[in-house]
Design a protein around this motif. Structure first.
Motif, mmCIF file in Angstrom:
data_model
loop_
_atom_site.group_PDB
_atom_site.id
_atom_site.type_symbol
_atom_site.label_atom_id
_atom_site.label_comp_id
_atom_site.label_asym_id
_atom_site.label_seq_id
_atom_site.Cartn_x
_atom_site.Cartn_y
_atom_site.Cartn_z
ATOM 1 N N VAL A 89 51.449 58.254 32.369
ATOM 2 C CA VAL A 89 50.138 58.730 31.879
ATOM 3 C C VAL A 89 50.170 60.547 31.899
ATOM 4 O O VAL A 89 50.634 60.799 32.899
ATOM 5 C CB VAL A 89 48.979 58.195 32.664
ATOM 6 N N GLN A 90 49.678 60.817 30.723
ATOM 7 C CA GLN A 90 49.669 62.521 30.527
ATOM 8 C C GLN A 90 48.656 62.924 31.725
ATOM 9 O O GLN A 90 47.540 62.150 31.674
ATOM 10 C CB GLN A 90 49.165 62.911 29.188
ATOM 11 N N ASP B 54 45.720 68.113 31.353
ATOM 12 C CA ASP B 54 46.660 68.769 30.317
ATOM 13 C C ASP B 54 46.423 68.096 29.095
ATOM 14 O O ASP B 54 46.832 68.613 28.166
ATOM 15 C CB ASP B 54 48.099 68.307 30.724
ATOM 16 N N ALA B 55 45.330 67.028 28.989
ATOM 17 C CA ALA B 55 45.061 66.445 27.786
ATOM 18 C C ALA B 55 43.923 67.176 27.192
ATOM 19 O O ALA B 55 42.781 67.267 27.781
ATOM 20 C CB ALA B 55 44.851 64.997 27.920
ATOM 21 N N LEU B 56 43.955 67.030 25.667
ATOM 22 C CA LEU B 56 42.699 67.774 25.012
ATOM 23 C C LEU B 56 41.575 66.927 25.253
ATOM 24 O O LEU B 56 40.274 67.362 25.240
ATOM 25 C CB LEU B 56 42.923 68.151 23.530
ATOM 26 N N PRO C 169 52.521 66.431 32.994
ATOM 27 C CA PRO C 169 51.941 67.104 31.775
ATOM 28 C C PRO C 169 52.809 66.869 30.552
ATOM 29 O O PRO C 169 54.051 66.355 30.898
ATOM 30 C CB PRO C 169 51.926 68.500 32.467
ATOM 31 N N VAL C 170 52.319 67.308 29.435
ATOM 32 C CA VAL C 170 53.248 66.895 28.276
ATOM 33 C C VAL C 170 54.645 67.603 28.410
ATOM 34 O O VAL C 170 55.701 67.193 27.859
ATOM 35 C CB VAL C 170 52.405 67.533 26.805
ATOM 36 N N SER C 171 54.810 68.818 29.104
ATOM 37 C CA SER C 171 55.810 69.667 28.965
ATOM 38 C C SER C 171 56.992 69.012 29.640
ATOM 39 O O SER C 171 58.244 69.250 29.695
ATOM 40 C CB SER C 171 55.548 70.978 29.815
#
Length: 337
Positions: free
Chosen positions: A149-150, A154-156, A175-177
């Motif tokens: 899960v993101q 970190d999620a918009l 996080p996405v990174s």
């Protein structure tokens, strides 16, 4: 040779394009897995997602095709107005009933992957509103698959990740990174032998069938879903029945709703009804004023007074309704902040 996790299913909604771009850009060109992506999208037209992701990805990115093979080192994206499913080891595009108003739906993809490949599946929930993907992620974990899960921070739009973590607290968070690195590591881990095999619940299996084929006459569909919920389906006005062990509902023709999505849709229905009522009141006021003027011109004071009273009554009701709508809009704006 031990099995490995080689089917990655990814779900996203609001803010998901940014998350998907970051995810695919971090995946290696030799990724030993197929990546299937569902992003909520309008039902008409074509999707620009493949071309957007193609610019970021070292892997080939294609729109999903019905019956297409699950090729490793490839990314496939759902197409408008079709559920993307995994059936018998290939991709399937289905016109099954919408889920929480969406087709494609994340839950439909996740559930099908859980049934088709079991512990080989990795479910990934990215940025989005509400909770599509949560129930499907539960199915993947129940079958021995992995959940990622993101990080909500970190999620918009953190609602989808937050809801997924609420129901699957064992899911990995990143996080996405770093999502790409975590996924790559998961694909290289051998899948533990499951004895006895983990299974989905009967209701989950029925839901997987509905997404693929729609409810068939004579199936166990509605009789085994649970009792009436007391709610009606926003899509068809049919009665919704509860899904055992979950906060989900299905109607007789197969439309599915989570509690959160149903509440939001009911809010939308209420707002439409309020605006319709306000428009009707305004039209009634306009018509009554015309009738009042006509009665005055004809010298009929009694009829004119009756229409004047009707104008006053409708104007009072319209004023109350406007204040209610204004207060509701302000409340929603405060909640969204």
């Amino acid at each position: 040779m031990p099995q490995r996790r080689d089917v990655i299913v990814v779900g996203a909604s609001a803010g998901g394009v940014e998350s998907l771009r970051g995810l695919v850009s971090a995946l290696p060109a030799d990724l030993p897995a197929t990546v299937l992506v569902v992003l909520h999208m309008p039902s008409s037209g074509t999707s620009a997602l493949p071309s957007i992701l193609r610019r970021e990805s070292r892997l080939p990115v294609h729109p999903a095709t019905h019956g297409g093979p699950l090729r490793r080192q490839h990314v496939y994206t759902a197409v408008p107005d079709h559920h993307l499913l995994v059936v018998d080891g290939v991709m399937s595009l289905s016109k099954g009933p919408t889920e929480s108003g969406h087709r494609p739906a994340v839950d439909a993809l996740f559930r099908s992957a859980a049934r088709a490949v079991g512990a080989r599946a990795i479910g990934v929930v990215l940025s989005g509103a509400l909770d599509d993907g949560t129930a499907g992620l539960v199915s993947i974990v129940a079958r021995g698959g992995a959940a990622l899960v993101q990080d909500p921070a970190d999620a918009l739009y953190p609602a989808m990740p937050e809801n997924a973590l609420r129901e699957v607290p064992t899911a990995l968070i990143a996080p996405v990174s770093t999502l790409g690195d975590v996924l790559t590591a998961l694909t290289r881990e051998p899948v533990a032998d499951q004895r006895p095999p983990a299974t989905m619940s009967p209701s989950e299996m029925i839901e997987a069938d509905i997404a693929e084929n729609g409810p068939q006459e004579g199936d166990l569909v509605m009789d085994t879903m649970g009792g009436p919920s007391g709610f009606t389906c926003p899509d068809c006005d049919g009665s919704l029945m509860t899904m055992p062990g979950s906060r989900r509902y299905r109607c007789r023709v197969g439309h599915a709703w989570t509690l959160e999505a149903l509440a939001e849709q009911k809010d939308a229905q209420l707002e439409r009804a309020l605006w319709t009522a306000l428009r009707t009141l305004d039209e009634k006021i306009s018509l009554a004023r015309r009738m009042e003027r006509t009665a005055i011109q004809r010298g009929n004071d009694l009829v004119a007074r009756r229409y004047a009273a009707s104008v006053a009554e409708a104007a009072d009701a319209a004023g109350v309704l406007r204040e209610f709508i204004r207060a509701d809009v302000h409340a929603q704006q405060g909640t969204s902040r």
